[in-house]
Design a protein around this motif. Structure first.
Motif, PDB file in Angstrom:
ATOM      1  N   GLY A   1       1.204  -7.233  -5.592  1.00  0.00           N
ATOM      2  CA  GLY A   1       2.296  -6.704  -4.779  1.00  0.00           C
ATOM      3  C   GLY A   1       3.652  -7.152  -5.283  1.00  0.00           C
ATOM      4  N   HIS A   2       4.590  -6.225  -5.327  1.00  0.00           N
ATOM      5  CA  HIS A   2       5.947  -6.538  -5.787  1.00  0.00           C
ATOM      6  C   HIS A   2       6.983  -6.017  -4.801  1.00  0.00           C
ATOM      7  N   VAL A   3       6.637  -6.064  -3.530  1.00  0.00           N
ATOM      8  CA  VAL A   3       7.531  -5.565  -2.499  1.00  0.00           C
ATOM      9  C   VAL A   3       7.933  -6.729  -1.608  1.00  0.00           C
ATOM     10  N   SER A   4       9.204  -6.792  -1.292  1.00  0.00           N
ATOM     11  CA  SER A   4       9.707  -7.811  -0.385  1.00  0.00           C
ATOM     12  C   SER A   4      10.467  -7.106   0.728  1.00  0.00           C
ATOM     13  N   VAL A   5      10.156  -7.452   1.972  1.00  0.00           N
ATOM     14  CA  VAL A   5      10.792  -6.813   3.120  1.00  0.00           C
ATOM     15  C   VAL A   5      11.360  -7.900   4.013  1.00  0.00           C
TER      16      VAL A   5
ATOM     17  N   LYS B   1       9.409  -1.423   9.146  1.00  0.00           N
ATOM     18  CA  LYS B   1      10.087  -1.738   7.885  1.00  0.00           C
ATOM     19  C   LYS B   1       9.086  -1.888   6.750  1.00  0.00           C
ATOM     20  N   VAL B   2       7.972  -2.566   7.008  1.00  0.00           N
ATOM     21  CA  VAL B   2       6.947  -2.746   5.974  1.00  0.00           C
ATOM     22  C   VAL B   2       6.345  -1.400   5.600  1.00  0.00           C
ATOM     23  N   LYS B   3       6.015  -0.592   6.595  1.00  0.00           N
ATOM     24  CA  LYS B   3       5.444   0.732   6.327  1.00  0.00           C
ATOM     25  C   LYS B   3       6.399   1.565   5.491  1.00  0.00           C
TER      26      LYS B   3
END
Length: 72
Positions: free
Chosen positions: A27-31, A44-46
């Protein structure tokens, strides 16, 4: 909670961490959910992991060809 129950919970948590660690590494997503309610945080994550709809077929082709050149 008894000591036995605590150890069982810790064991389950460790198993979950081991099982999901491969996905977490990819995973390379930051919220940023600081100050968000649970509903806002999940939204927000969705939104961060759901691709935006494509406007037309030419854009779909551009994205498809761009993905082919991305190193894995």
């Amino acid at each position: 909670m008894t000591d036995r129950e605590k150890s069982l919970y810790v064991r389950e948590i460790k198993r979950d961490i081991a099982y999901f660690s491969r996905s977490f590494r990819r995973g390379h997503v930051s919220v940023d959910i600081t100050g968000s309610s649970p509903d806002e945080a999940s939204r927000k994550v969705k939104d961060a992991v759901t691709p935006a709809p494509l406007k037309d077929q030419s854009e779909a082709l551009e994205r498809g060809s761009a993905r082919m050149h991305v190193p894995v």
